[in-house]
Design a protein around this motif. Structure first.
Motif, PDB file in Angstrom:
ATOM      1  N   ALA A 153       9.101  11.020  -5.291  1.00  0.00           N
ATOM      2  CA  ALA A 153       8.397   9.758  -5.058  1.00  0.00           C
ATOM      3  C   ALA A 153       9.342   8.718  -4.459  1.00  0.00           C
ATOM      4  O   ALA A 153       8.955   7.968  -3.551  1.00  0.00           O
ATOM      5  CB  ALA A 153       7.811   9.238  -6.371  1.00  0.00           C
ATOM      6  N   LYS A 154      10.576   8.670  -4.921  1.00  0.00           N
ATOM      7  CA  LYS A 154      11.533   7.706  -4.383  1.00  0.00           C
ATOM      8  C   LYS A 154      11.852   7.998  -2.919  1.00  0.00           C
ATOM      9  O   LYS A 154      12.030   7.064  -2.118  1.00  0.00           O
ATOM     10  CB  LYS A 154      12.814   7.700  -5.231  1.00  0.00           C
ATOM     11  CG  LYS A 154      12.610   7.070  -6.599  1.00  0.00           C
ATOM     12  CD  LYS A 154      13.847   7.148  -7.466  1.00  0.00           C
ATOM     13  CE  LYS A 154      14.939   6.230  -6.986  1.00  0.00           C
ATOM     14  NZ  LYS A 154      16.096   6.190  -7.926  1.00  0.00           N
ATOM     15  N   LEU A 155      11.902   9.276  -2.544  1.00  0.00           N
ATOM     16  CA  LEU A 155      12.119   9.622  -1.136  1.00  0.00           C
ATOM     17  C   LEU A 155      10.973   9.123  -0.267  1.00  0.00           C
ATOM     18  O   LEU A 155      11.198   8.587   0.829  1.00  0.00           O
ATOM     19  CB  LEU A 155      12.262  11.142  -0.987  1.00  0.00           C
ATOM     20  CG  LEU A 155      13.554  11.788  -1.492  1.00  0.00           C
ATOM     21  CD1 LEU A 155      13.450  13.298  -1.410  1.00  0.00           C
ATOM     22  CD2 LEU A 155      14.756  11.292  -0.706  1.00  0.00           C
ATOM     23  N   VAL A 156       9.747   9.281  -0.754  1.00  0.00           N
ATOM     24  CA  VAL A 156       8.571   8.830   0.002  1.00  0.00           C
ATOM     25  C   VAL A 156       8.557   7.313   0.112  1.00  0.00           C
ATOM     26  O   VAL A 156       8.281   6.750   1.184  1.00  0.00           O
ATOM     27  CB  VAL A 156       7.284   9.357  -0.662  1.00  0.00           C
ATOM     28  CG1 VAL A 156       6.043   8.678  -0.083  1.00  0.00           C
ATOM     29  CG2 VAL A 156       7.186  10.869  -0.489  1.00  0.00           C
ATOM     30  N   LEU A 157       8.873   6.621  -0.977  1.00  0.00           N
ATOM     31  CA  LEU A 157       8.924   5.154  -0.940  1.00  0.00           C
ATOM     32  C   LEU A 157      10.012   4.668   0.008  1.00  0.00           C
ATOM     33  O   LEU A 157       9.847   3.650   0.692  1.00  0.00           O
ATOM     34  CB  LEU A 157       9.165   4.603  -2.343  1.00  0.00           C
ATOM     35  CG  LEU A 157       8.001   4.784  -3.324  1.00  0.00           C
ATOM     36  CD1 LEU A 157       8.442   4.399  -4.729  1.00  0.00           C
ATOM     37  CD2 LEU A 157       6.796   3.953  -2.904  1.00  0.00           C
ATOM     38  N   ASP A 158      11.122   5.394   0.065  1.00  0.00           N
ATOM     39  CA  ASP A 158      12.197   5.036   0.985  1.00  0.00           C
ATOM     40  C   ASP A 158      11.725   5.142   2.433  1.00  0.00           C
ATOM     41  O   ASP A 158      12.061   4.306   3.278  1.00  0.00           O
ATOM     42  CB  ASP A 158      13.405   5.947   0.751  1.00  0.00           C
ATOM     43  CG  ASP A 158      14.659   5.434   1.433  1.00  0.00           C
ATOM     44  OD1 ASP A 158      14.997   4.247   1.230  1.00  0.00           O
ATOM     45  OD2 ASP A 158      15.297   6.197   2.172  1.00  0.00           O
ATOM     46  N   VAL A 159      10.915   6.146   2.723  1.00  0.00           N
ATOM     47  CA  VAL A 159      10.350   6.301   4.061  1.00  0.00           C
ATOM     48  C   VAL A 159       9.437   5.126   4.394  1.00  0.00           C
ATOM     49  O   VAL A 159       9.500   4.556   5.493  1.00  0.00           O
ATOM     50  CB  VAL A 159       9.581   7.638   4.175  1.00  0.00           C
ATOM     51  CG1 VAL A 159       8.748   7.666   5.452  1.00  0.00           C
ATOM     52  CG2 VAL A 159      10.552   8.807   4.153  1.00  0.00           C
ATOM     53  N   LEU A 160       8.589   4.717   3.437  1.00  0.00           N
ATOM     54  CA  LEU A 160       7.692   3.585   3.675  1.00  0.00           C
ATOM     55  C   LEU A 160       8.477   2.299   3.931  1.00  0.00           C
ATOM     56  O   LEU A 160       8.128   1.512   4.817  1.00  0.00           O
ATOM     57  CB  LEU A 160       6.747   3.404   2.484  1.00  0.00           C
ATOM     58  CG  LEU A 160       5.732   4.523   2.247  1.00  0.00           C
ATOM     59  CD1 LEU A 160       4.924   4.256   0.984  1.00  0.00           C
ATOM     60  CD2 LEU A 160       4.809   4.691   3.447  1.00  0.00           C
ATOM     61  N   ALA A 161       9.540   2.087   3.156  1.00  0.00           N
ATOM     62  CA  ALA A 161      10.381   0.902   3.364  1.00  0.00           C
ATOM     63  C   ALA A 161      11.043   0.952   4.739  1.00  0.00           C
ATOM     64  O   ALA A 161      11.148  -0.076   5.429  1.00  0.00           O
ATOM     65  CB  ALA A 161      11.431   0.801   2.259  1.00  0.00           C
ATOM     66  N   HIS A 162      11.479   2.127   5.146  1.00  0.00           N
ATOM     67  CA  HIS A 162      12.119   2.296   6.452  1.00  0.00           C
ATOM     68  C   HIS A 162      11.149   1.993   7.588  1.00  0.00           C
ATOM     69  O   HIS A 162      11.500   1.305   8.562  1.00  0.00           O
ATOM     70  CB  HIS A 162      12.650   3.725   6.568  1.00  0.00           C
ATOM     71  CG  HIS A 162      13.294   4.038   7.878  1.00  0.00           C
ATOM     72  ND1 HIS A 162      14.456   3.426   8.317  1.00  0.00           N
ATOM     73  CD2 HIS A 162      12.940   4.905   8.869  1.00  0.00           C
ATOM     74  CE1 HIS A 162      14.784   3.899   9.504  1.00  0.00           C
ATOM     75  NE2 HIS A 162      13.880   4.794   9.864  1.00  0.00           N
ATOM     76  N   ILE A 163       9.918   2.479   7.464  1.00  0.00           N
ATOM     77  CA  ILE A 163       8.893   2.221   8.482  1.00  0.00           C
ATOM     78  C   ILE A 163       8.621   0.719   8.570  1.00  0.00           C
ATOM     79  O   ILE A 163       8.506   0.145   9.662  1.00  0.00           O
ATOM     80  CB  ILE A 163       7.593   2.981   8.146  1.00  0.00           C
ATOM     81  CG1 ILE A 163       7.815   4.493   8.168  1.00  0.00           C
ATOM     82  CG2 ILE A 163       6.464   2.576   9.092  1.00  0.00           C
ATOM     83  CD1 ILE A 163       8.360   5.046   9.449  1.00  0.00           C
ATOM     84  N   ASN A 164       8.508   0.076   7.436  1.00  0.00           N
ATOM     85  CA  ASN A 164       8.265  -1.364   7.390  1.00  0.00           C
ATOM     86  C   ASN A 164       9.385  -2.136   8.090  1.00  0.00           C
ATOM     87  O   ASN A 164       9.136  -3.060   8.876  1.00  0.00           O
ATOM     88  CB  ASN A 164       8.124  -1.797   5.935  1.00  0.00           C
ATOM     89  CG  ASN A 164       8.041  -3.302   5.755  1.00  0.00           C
ATOM     90  OD1 ASN A 164       8.948  -3.917   5.221  1.00  0.00           O
ATOM     91  ND2 ASN A 164       6.946  -3.893   6.193  1.00  0.00           N
ATOM     92  N   GLU A 165      10.623  -1.744   7.843  1.00  0.00           N
ATOM     93  CA  GLU A 165      11.765  -2.462   8.408  1.00  0.00           C
ATOM     94  C   GLU A 165      11.984  -2.137   9.877  1.00  0.00           C
ATOM     95  O   GLU A 165      12.248  -3.034  10.688  1.00  0.00           O
ATOM     96  CB  GLU A 165      13.025  -2.126   7.602  1.00  0.00           C
ATOM     97  CG  GLU A 165      12.987  -2.666   6.180  1.00  0.00           C
ATOM     98  CD  GLU A 165      14.095  -2.105   5.308  1.00  0.00           C
ATOM     99  OE1 GLU A 165      14.950  -1.360   5.863  1.00  0.00           O
ATOM    100  OE2 GLU A 165      14.100  -2.383   4.101  1.00  0.00           O
ATOM    101  N   GLU A 166      11.866  -0.870  10.238  1.00  0.00           N
ATOM    102  CA  GLU A 166      12.198  -0.475  11.616  1.00  0.00           C
ATOM    103  C   GLU A 166      11.073  -0.798  12.590  1.00  0.00           C
ATOM    104  O   GLU A 166      11.333  -1.243  13.714  1.00  0.00           O
ATOM    105  CB  GLU A 166      12.528   1.019  11.674  1.00  0.00           C
ATOM    106  CG  GLU A 166      12.925   1.475  13.071  1.00  0.00           C
ATOM    107  CD  GLU A 166      13.768   2.744  13.064  1.00  0.00           C
ATOM    108  OE1 GLU A 166      13.731   3.456  14.068  1.00  0.00           O
ATOM    109  OE2 GLU A 166      14.475   2.996  12.066  1.00  0.00           O
ATOM    110  N   LEU A 167       9.829  -0.579  12.185  1.00  0.00           N
ATOM    111  CA  LEU A 167       8.700  -0.787  13.086  1.00  0.00           C
ATOM    112  C   LEU A 167       7.983  -2.109  12.847  1.00  0.00           C
ATOM    113  O   LEU A 167       7.078  -2.473  13.599  1.00  0.00           O
ATOM    114  CB  LEU A 167       7.692   0.366  12.951  1.00  0.00           C
ATOM    115  CG  LEU A 167       8.216   1.781  13.208  1.00  0.00           C
ATOM    116  CD1 LEU A 167       7.085   2.793  13.066  1.00  0.00           C
ATOM    117  CD2 LEU A 167       8.865   1.886  14.577  1.00  0.00           C
TER     118      LEU A 167
END
Length: 244
Positions: free
Chosen positions: A185-199
């Motif tokens: 779950a933490k890996l998936v949340l990290d992806v969501l945070a990354h998408i929010n920040e990068e895109l």
């Protein structure tokens, strides 16, 4: 010489929700899912909708995503009046502006990860390269694997890549970690945070998990169909700091 002080530009308000209520008829019983909800969401925000089962958070997310319409009140996304749109208009809104991530991945078993993502880009107006979408979720080396060859966390990341591949303005996530163990779950949340920040995509996550709220810009708490509290996090927690 007089100096000029420029105020920091405020993020663009992309969603306006005004006096939105939603009711359902269940036999002789009228079920009130939302009660006079007032809300604004801005571009680039990471928002967590928090509340127990039956609080109205999924109903609100479905209305924001054009999957449902309110019984009363108005919903506006930029120049789109969603509360007044017909089925064709809502379909066009979802196709052009919204990416969805659900608790269950809904991948096509007979297609590889890359093919699952590519399928969505074929109907999008301005899609990103499917391989780039998979790179953003850390699955470049797994792009030619079928869902049955991927772990649950990897399948959820394919689902996220599929959602972002059409370059949506909004990423709506309904319990995206509900079927996952804590490390995954933490890996998936990290992806969501990354998408929010990068895109700079507006990311809205609904959950009953209070720990996830720490990584949001704003936390919107619902109970019995009403927004009971909106709080701002002065500092967004990193995913490695989350504990539950």
């Amino acid at each position: 010489m007089a100096s000029t002080i420029h105020a920091a530009a405020r993020p663009e308000v992309v969603f306006q929700v005004r006096s939105v209520s939603k009711t359902y008829q269940s036999g002789d019983i009228l079920v009130v899912a939302l009660r006079s909800v007032e809300l604004e969401l801005s571009a680039g925000e990471f928002v967590v909708f928090l509340g127990p089962s039956g609080s109205g958070k999924s109903t609100l997310l479905n209305i924001l995503g054009g999957l449902d319409t309110p019984t009363s009140g108005d919903v506006r996304f930029r120049d789109h009046w969603l509360s007044q749109a017909d089925d064709a208009g809502l379909t066009r809104f979802r196709r052009e502006h919204v990416g969805f991530v659900f608790q269950f991945y809904n991948l096509i078993p007979s297609l590889t990860a890359l093919e699952n993502v590519t399928l969505v880009t074929e109907i999008a107006e301005h899609p990103m390269d499917p391989q780039e979408a998979l790179r953003l979720v850390g699955l470049t080396e797994r792009q030619n694997h079928f869902p049955s060859q991927l772990s649950g966390g990897e399948q959820q990341r394919v689902a996220i890549a599929r959602a972002i591949a059409k370059n949506p303005d909004i990423l709506l996530c309904d319990e995206p970690t509900g079927a996952l163990d804590f490390p995954t779950a933490k890996l998936v949340l990290d992806v969501l945070a990354h998408i929010n920040e990068e895109l700079h995509t507006l990311v809205a996550v609904i959950t009953h998990n209070t720990a996830i709220a720490a990584m949001a810009d704003r936390v919107i708490r619902l109970r019995s169909g009403e927004i009971v509290e909106i709080t701002h996090n002065e500092r967004k927690a990193r995913t490695e700091e989350l504990v539950w």
